[in-house]
Design a protein around this motif. Structure first.
Motif, PDB file in Angstrom:
ATOM      1  N   MET A  90       0.853  -1.182   0.000  1.00  0.00           N
ATOM      2  CA  MET A  90       0.000   0.000   0.000  1.00  0.00           C
ATOM      3  C   MET A  90       0.887   1.230   0.000  1.00  0.00           C
ATOM      4  SD  MET A  90      -3.051   0.925   2.708  1.00  0.00           S
ATOM      5  CE  MET A  90      -3.926  -0.562   2.205  1.00  0.00           C
ATOM      6  N   LEU A  91       0.450   2.248  -0.709  1.00  0.00           N
ATOM      7  CA  LEU A  91       1.178   3.502  -0.771  1.00  0.00           C
ATOM      8  C   LEU A  91       0.305   4.602  -0.190  1.00  0.00           C
ATOM      9  CD1 LEU A  91       3.768   4.933  -1.758  1.00  0.00           C
ATOM     10  CD2 LEU A  91       2.552   5.395  -3.907  1.00  0.00           C
ATOM     11  N   LEU A  92       0.795   5.220   0.870  1.00  0.00           N
ATOM     12  CA  LEU A  92       0.119   6.365   1.454  1.00  0.00           C
ATOM     13  C   LEU A  92       0.757   7.606   0.848  1.00  0.00           C
ATOM     14  CD1 LEU A  92       0.062   5.242   5.213  1.00  0.00           C
ATOM     15  CD2 LEU A  92      -1.353   4.475   3.297  1.00  0.00           C
ATOM     16  N   ARG A  93       0.013   8.316   0.044  1.00  0.00           N
ATOM     17  CA  ARG A  93       0.583   9.392  -0.752  1.00  0.00           C
ATOM     18  C   ARG A  93       0.241  10.752  -0.140  1.00  0.00           C
ATOM     19  NH1 ARG A  93      -0.179   8.594  -6.965  1.00  0.00           N
ATOM     20  NH2 ARG A  93      -2.369   9.136  -6.543  1.00  0.00           N
ATOM     21  N   SER A  94       1.269  11.594  -0.091  1.00  0.00           N
ATOM     22  CA  SER A  94       1.128  12.974   0.376  1.00  0.00           C
ATOM     23  C   SER A  94       0.607  13.043   1.811  1.00  0.00           C
ATOM     24  CB  SER A  94       0.209  13.775  -0.569  1.00  0.00           C
ATOM     25  OG  SER A  94       0.771  13.848  -1.859  1.00  0.00           O
ATOM     26  N   VAL A  95       1.380  12.440   2.702  1.00  0.00           N
ATOM     27  CA  VAL A  95       1.059  12.531   4.118  1.00  0.00           C
ATOM     28  C   VAL A  95       2.098  13.414   4.803  1.00  0.00           C
ATOM     29  CG1 VAL A  95      -0.062  10.286   4.175  1.00  0.00           C
ATOM     30  CG2 VAL A  95       2.370  10.448   4.716  1.00  0.00           C
ATOM     31  N   GLY A 109       6.577  17.190   9.824  1.00  0.00           N
ATOM     32  CA  GLY A 109       6.617  18.502   9.178  1.00  0.00           C
ATOM     33  C   GLY A 109       6.824  18.489   7.682  1.00  0.00           C
ATOM     34  N   ASP A 110       7.188  17.341   7.101  1.00  0.00           N
ATOM     35  CA  ASP A 110       7.383  17.225   5.654  1.00  0.00           C
ATOM     36  C   ASP A 110       6.234  16.438   5.032  1.00  0.00           C
ATOM     37  OD1 ASP A 110       9.906  18.519   5.732  1.00  0.00           O
ATOM     38  OD2 ASP A 110      10.864  16.637   6.336  1.00  0.00           O
ATOM     39  N   VAL A 111       5.948  16.714   3.770  1.00  0.00           N
ATOM     40  CA  VAL A 111       4.939  15.954   3.032  1.00  0.00           C
ATOM     41  C   VAL A 111       5.663  14.905   2.199  1.00  0.00           C
ATOM     42  CG1 VAL A 111       3.094  16.032   1.323  1.00  0.00           C
ATOM     43  CG2 VAL A 111       3.313  17.866   3.007  1.00  0.00           C
ATOM     44  N   VAL A 112       5.365  13.630   2.477  1.00  0.00           N
ATOM     45  CA  VAL A 112       6.070  12.517   1.842  1.00  0.00           C
ATOM     46  C   VAL A 112       5.071  11.426   1.484  1.00  0.00           C
ATOM     47  CG1 VAL A 112       8.225  12.982   3.084  1.00  0.00           C
ATOM     48  CG2 VAL A 112       6.521  11.427   4.075  1.00  0.00           C
ATOM     49  N   ASP A 113       5.590  10.393   0.827  1.00  0.00           N
ATOM     50  CA  ASP A 113       4.828   9.172   0.583  1.00  0.00           C
ATOM     51  C   ASP A 113       5.392   8.074   1.482  1.00  0.00           C
ATOM     52  OD1 ASP A 113       3.589  10.624  -1.416  1.00  0.00           O
ATOM     53  OD2 ASP A 113       4.874   9.812  -3.001  1.00  0.00           O
ATOM     54  N   VAL A 114       4.548   7.143   1.868  1.00  0.00           N
ATOM     55  CA  VAL A 114       4.965   6.040   2.740  1.00  0.00           C
ATOM     56  C   VAL A 114       4.468   4.732   2.145  1.00  0.00           C
ATOM     57  CG1 VAL A 114       4.762   5.002   5.037  1.00  0.00           C
ATOM     58  CG2 VAL A 114       4.947   7.500   4.799  1.00  0.00           C
ATOM     59  N   ARG A 115       5.409   3.807   1.929  1.00  0.00           N
ATOM     60  CA  ARG A 115       5.044   2.503   1.375  1.00  0.00           C
ATOM     61  C   ARG A 115       5.012   1.458   2.486  1.00  0.00           C
ATOM     62  NH1 ARG A 115       5.391   1.485  -3.781  1.00  0.00           N
ATOM     63  NH2 ARG A 115       7.153   2.910  -4.079  1.00  0.00           N
ATOM     64  N   ILE A 116       3.940   0.655   2.478  1.00  0.00           N
ATOM     65  CA  ILE A 116       3.746  -0.419   3.443  1.00  0.00           C
ATOM     66  C   ILE A 116       3.757  -1.747   2.687  1.00  0.00           C
ATOM     67  CG2 ILE A 116       2.140  -1.451   5.090  1.00  0.00           C
ATOM     68  CD1 ILE A 116       0.976   1.346   5.519  1.00  0.00           C
ATOM     69  N   ALA A 117       4.478  -2.726   3.210  1.00  0.00           N
ATOM     70  CA  ALA A 117       4.479  -4.071   2.635  1.00  0.00           C
ATOM     71  C   ALA A 117       4.793  -5.063   3.745  1.00  0.00           C
ATOM     72  CB  ALA A 117       5.500  -4.198   1.505  1.00  0.00           C
ATOM     73  N   GLY A 118       4.099  -6.196   3.722  1.00  0.00           N
ATOM     74  CA  GLY A 118       4.365  -7.220   4.721  1.00  0.00           C
ATOM     75  C   GLY A 118       4.127  -6.759   6.134  1.00  0.00           C
TER      76      GLY A 118
END
Length: 464
Positions: free
Chosen positions: A3-8, A12-21
């Motif tokens: 899963m990719l959490l986009r623009s979180v 203090g920074d806006v980033v993407d976060v990838r979840i796996a396993g």
């Protein structure tokens, strides 16, 4: 599932976060790839919240009970109970202590003469039973078989008042376990991913029930159980075993030597000791016992409802941590203003003074006795406001970030270093609908958009 959490928003920074396993595998701007996408829209991503002290089965059971925590007098209780339809048991909870202390079975028989009634006071320490209920729970027992928790009058007649008798009552009543699914969903809606059940009554039976709820996802949070007696964690990790819970009451403190021995026994079993302390007397007694028995890392004071200034240094020197519930000010603050002497109010549910002294402090709900929603606890940790708007212990208020951090420490280290959203960490996450500073400006569970535990989404806004 990936899963990719986009623009979180993260620190203090806006980033993407990838979840796996079930874990966080990548953090950075502009991530791409074949994955289910959740749009964060700049909302803060924080670790899932932990409730470091609640009572799961009692909280679930409350949903099927008559709440009387808002009544003003005995007549109002009678009116509330008279409106309950049906023929079977009535279970009422939350009776204000000042009213419960004035009642016996005879008063309850006037209210409900023809149905079994059990009514719990707001502290959870006292059950009141009417005559029909007593007839059922005492059936087949001689007076010599009644436990000490069954209060008797001068003639040996049971008064209907049962102190700390939950285990015994449960064994005398054939009741189905409560449905945990609604509670699990509600906690997920609040962003809660970890629970510490502080029930002294936890045993193999209740532990098995709770473990199965975790395995099936009925209770989708991580779980730690305290208990008074031995408890073994299952091999599949459905729950971990926490401290030994020591429940004491000012009205009947145990022998000091026995208290010292109980703490030492917990340590000998490789477990910390967690002591219920809601009065200054209970805290002083507990601190003296820890001084005699010795402390180990993980020993904790539960509630710390009243902490006098001179007790702060003793808690720090002992290395104890405090697991407290600011939410009680939001729920009962006006009662405290009425019943607690003005000079003693600064001692209620301390937070800032404990942290300033270097004491580890964790937040919790004590549900069903306090508000379950951790965001209420956070908001009250900041503003210290009673329902009327009056402030109790203004100097104990926390900064918004410090209030949040009380719910971000691990279950096995309450008040310790807060968990962070970091690569390699478990994907126990809470996504808010706005940046963190804005969310903490007015803490509310309404800001929670989604919750994950081990990378599995257990709540999304609109699902409940």
């Amino acid at each position: 599932m990936t899963m990719l959490l986009r623009s979180v928003e993260l620190e203090g920074d806006v980033v993407d976060v990838r979840i796996a396993g079930g874990r966080i595998v990548q953090i950075g701007p502009g991530l791409s790839g074949d994955a289910a996408i959740v749009e964060g829209r700049g909302g803060a991503l924080i670790p899932g919240l932990a409730d470091h002290h609640l009572h799961i089965l009692a909280t679930a059971a409350r949903r099927a009970s008559v709440a009387i925590d808002d009544v003003a007098d005995i007549d109002a209780i009678a009116a509330r109970l008279a409106a309950v339809e049906g023929l079977g048991w009535i279970r009422a909870v939350g009776c204000p202590a000042v009213l419960a202390d004035a009642m016996t079975r005879d008063d309850l028989d006037v209210m409900v003469p023809d149905r079994p009634l059990r009514m719990q006071d707001q502290t959870g320490a006292l059950w009141l039973l009417n005559g029909a209920a007593l007839d059922r729970v005492l059936a087949g027992l001689g007076a010599g078989d009644w436990p000490a928790s069954v209060e008797r009058d001068a003639k040996g007649r049971p008064t209907g008042r049962i102190w700390r008798g939950d285990d015994w009552l449960r064994g005398r009543m054939a009741t189905d376990p409560p449905d945990l699914a609604p509670l699990g969903r509600e906690l997920a809606r609040y962003g809660v991913t970890a629970l510490a059940d502080a029930s002294v009554s936890n045993d193999a039976r209740s532990a098995a029930l709770l473990a199965e709820a975790v395995r099936t996802g009925t209770l989708p949070q991580r779980l730690m159980l305290m208990s008074a007696g031995p408890l073994t964690a299952p091999a599949d990790g459905a729950f971990t075993v926490g401290p030994v819970k020591l429940l004491i009451d000012t009205r009947a403190l145990p022998p000091f030597d026995a208290m010292v021995a109980n703490i030492a026994d917990a340590h000998d079993r490789g477990r910390a000791a967690a002591v219920h302390c809601v009065t200054a007397t209970e805290l002083a007694f507990t601190l003296a016992a820890f001084t005699e028995a010795g402390c180990q890392d993980g020993d904790r004071i539960e509630h710390g409802s009243v902490i006098a200034p001179d007790a702060i240094a003793a808690i720090r020197e002992a290395g104890l941590r405090v697991v407290t519930q600011a939410g009680f000010i939001a729920a009962r603050g006006d009662r405290y203003l009425r019943d607690v002497a003005a000079q003693d109010r600064p001692d209620l549910y301390r937070a800032a003074s404990l942290l300033n002294a270097g004491i580890r402090v964790a937040g919790s709900s004590d549900a069903p006795y306090g508000p379950l929603d951790p965001w209420i606890g956070m908001a009250t940790s900041i503003d210290r406001r009673a329902p009327s708007g009056a402030v109790i212990g203004a100097l104990e208020g926390l900064t918004p970030r410090a209030a949040l951090d009380r719910y971000l420490s691990p279950l096995d280290d309450p008040g310790g270093p807060v968990r962070r959203v970091a690569v390699g960490g478990p994907a126990d996450l809470c996504l808010l609908d706005r940046p963190l500073d804005r969310a903490l400006a007015a803490p509310s569970s309404a800001h929670v958009r989604a919750t994950w535990r081990d990378g599995t989404m257990i709540y999304r806004y609109g699902d409940i």
